[in-house]
Write a protein that holds these residues in place. Sequence first.
Motif, short mmCIF file in Angstrom:
data_model
loop_
_atom_site.label_atom_id
_atom_site.label_comp_id
_atom_site.label_asym_id
_atom_site.label_seq_id
_atom_site.Cartn_x
_atom_site.Cartn_y
_atom_site.Cartn_z
N LYS A 1 0.82 -1.21 0.00
CA LYS A 1 0.00 0.00 0.00
C LYS A 1 0.86 1.26 0.00
O LYS A 1 0.41 2.33 -0.43
CB LYS A 1 -0.95 -0.01 1.20
N GLN A 2 2.09 1.15 0.48
CA GLN A 2 2.99 2.29 0.39
C GLN A 2 3.36 2.57 -1.06
O GLN A 2 3.59 3.71 -1.45
CB GLN A 2 4.26 2.02 1.22
N ALA A 3 3.41 1.49 -1.87
CA ALA A 3 3.69 1.65 -3.30
C ALA A 3 2.43 1.99 -4.09
O ALA A 3 2.48 2.70 -5.10
CB ALA A 3 4.32 0.37 -3.87
N ASP A 4 1.28 1.48 -3.61
CA ASP A 4 0.01 1.70 -4.28
C ASP A 4 -1.11 1.67 -3.24
O ASP A 4 -1.50 0.60 -2.77
CB ASP A 4 -0.23 0.60 -5.33
N PRO A 5 -1.63 2.84 -2.86
CA PRO A 5 -2.67 2.89 -1.83
C PRO A 5 -3.90 2.06 -2.16
O PRO A 5 -4.68 1.71 -1.26
CB PRO A 5 -3.01 4.39 -1.75
N GLU A 6 -4.11 1.73 -3.43
CA GLU A 6 -5.28 0.95 -3.84
C GLU A 6 -5.00 -0.55 -3.88
O GLU A 6 -5.84 -1.33 -4.32
CB GLU A 6 -5.75 1.41 -5.23
N PHE A 7 -3.84 -0.97 -3.42
CA PHE A 7 -3.48 -2.39 -3.47
C PHE A 7 -4.50 -3.24 -2.72
O PHE A 7 -4.81 -2.98 -1.56
CB PHE A 7 -2.09 -2.60 -2.85
N ASP A 8 -5.02 -4.27 -3.38
CA ASP A 8 -5.98 -5.17 -2.74
C ASP A 8 -5.85 -6.59 -3.29
O ASP A 8 -6.81 -7.36 -3.29
CB ASP A 8 -7.41 -4.66 -2.91
N ALA A 9 -4.64 -6.93 -3.76
CA ALA A 9 -4.45 -8.22 -4.44
C ALA A 9 -4.44 -9.41 -3.49
O ALA A 9 -4.67 -10.54 -3.92
CB ALA A 9 -3.16 -8.20 -5.26
N ILE A 10 -4.16 -9.19 -2.21
CA ILE A 10 -4.19 -10.30 -1.24
C ILE A 10 -5.53 -10.28 -0.54
O ILE A 10 -5.85 -9.35 0.21
CB ILE A 10 -3.04 -10.18 -0.22
N GLU A 11 -6.32 -11.29 -0.78
CA GLU A 11 -7.68 -11.34 -0.26
C GLU A 11 -7.78 -12.29 0.93
O GLU A 11 -7.13 -13.35 0.96
CB GLU A 11 -8.63 -11.81 -1.36
N THR A 12 -8.58 -11.90 1.91
CA THR A 12 -8.84 -12.75 3.08
C THR A 12 -10.15 -13.49 2.87
O THR A 12 -11.17 -12.87 2.56
CB THR A 12 -8.94 -11.90 4.36
N LEU A 13 -10.11 -14.80 3.04
CA LEU A 13 -11.32 -15.62 3.02
C LEU A 13 -11.54 -16.08 4.46
O LEU A 13 -10.88 -17.01 4.94
CB LEU A 13 -11.16 -16.81 2.09
N TYR A 14 -12.41 -15.40 5.18
CA TYR A 14 -12.56 -15.64 6.61
C TYR A 14 -12.95 -17.09 6.88
O TYR A 14 -13.88 -17.63 6.27
CB TYR A 14 -13.59 -14.67 7.20
N GLY A 15 -12.21 -17.68 7.78
CA GLY A 15 -12.43 -19.08 8.11
C GLY A 15 -11.72 -20.04 7.19
O GLY A 15 -11.70 -21.26 7.43
N ALA A 16 -11.12 -19.52 6.09
CA ALA A 16 -10.46 -20.39 5.12
C ALA A 16 -8.98 -20.08 4.98
O ALA A 16 -8.13 -20.96 5.07
CB ALA A 16 -11.15 -20.29 3.76
N GLY A 17 -8.64 -18.82 4.75
CA GLY A 17 -7.24 -18.46 4.58
C GLY A 17 -7.10 -17.24 3.70
O GLY A 17 -7.89 -16.29 3.79
N TYR A 18 -6.10 -17.25 2.82
CA TYR A 18 -5.80 -16.12 1.96
C TYR A 18 -5.62 -16.58 0.52
O TYR A 18 -5.29 -17.75 0.26
CB TYR A 18 -4.50 -15.41 2.42
N ARG A 19 -5.79 -15.64 -0.42
CA ARG A 19 -5.51 -15.95 -1.81
C ARG A 19 -5.03 -14.68 -2.52
O ARG A 19 -5.34 -13.56 -2.08
CB ARG A 19 -6.73 -16.51 -2.52
N PHE A 20 -4.28 -14.88 -3.59
CA PHE A 20 -3.88 -13.77 -4.44
C PHE A 20 -4.94 -13.62 -5.49
O PHE A 20 -5.36 -14.60 -6.14
CB PHE A 20 -2.51 -14.06 -5.08
N ALA A 21 -5.41 -12.40 -5.71
CA ALA A 21 -6.53 -12.16 -6.60
C ALA A 21 -6.25 -12.67 -8.01
O ALA A 21 -5.16 -12.45 -8.55
CB ALA A 21 -6.85 -10.66 -6.64
N ASP A 22 -7.21 -13.34 -8.58
CA ASP A 22 -7.10 -13.88 -9.93
C ASP A 22 -7.68 -12.86 -10.90
O ASP A 22 -8.88 -12.85 -11.16
CB ASP A 22 -7.86 -15.21 -10.02
N ASP A 23 -6.80 -12.00 -11.44
CA ASP A 23 -7.27 -10.94 -12.33
C ASP A 23 -7.63 -11.50 -13.70
O ASP A 23 -6.96 -12.37 -14.21
CB ASP A 23 -6.19 -9.85 -12.49
#
Length: 236
Positions: free
Chosen positions: A214-236
């Motif tokens: 976010k310091q490089a890009d305030p709009e960064f949101d590529a790492i997603e949280t799946l509550y109760g499951a884990g994390y994923r990198f956004a599939d663009d």
Amino acid sequence: MSATIALVDDDRNILTSVSIALQAEGFTTRVYSDGETALKSLIDNPPDLAVLDIKMPQMDGLELLRRLREKAAIPVIFLTSKDDELDEALGLAMGADDYIAKPFSQRLLIARIRAILRRTEHASPALAGQPNEPVALPIERGRLTMDPQRHRVTWAGAPVTLTVTEFLILETLAQRPGIVKTRNQLMDAAYHDDIYVDDRTIDSHIKRVRRKFKQADPEFDAIETLYGAGYRFADD
């Protein structure tokens, strides 16, 4: 060539005993009894890994790590008191690679040091071209570029400095965009040798990675949280 380990602690008994134990295992050690003295040396002549006590007078381990991270990405293990859960969380959020609570087993500390050094070697350019060593190819996912051989990360061309642990966690997510990785899977990717870390450790590293991007890009949101499951990198 033996790895160099820097020890920073105001308890000289710990410095002496741990230094002797590490030297017996083939490591080269440098010892410092205060953070201010250690800071300049660690920046001017970086060791392969630093072990920092949190509770020190003048400059404590948290401040030492903060100032060190402005100049270098040396792997760091924190030594904490058993009841200092807040300090542990702060240390991980600031970019420490691991922590060990006092009193600690020297065997455990040595195992953690060896595990982190192996992870560092995995991301080192020195491995490229070595016999029987697979060459890790660069990863490109949208605006993300990762070069494991050079331990370099950029987002839309802007460099992002990650610790070894942060790099391995992000690499695991970016290798398969859209696929959810559980905390246990991320632990396995970042920590070897059956070393246990809890969920909070992985969560703290993820928060730190997000903050850096976010310091490089305030709009960064590529790492997603799946509550109760884990994390994923956004599939663009």
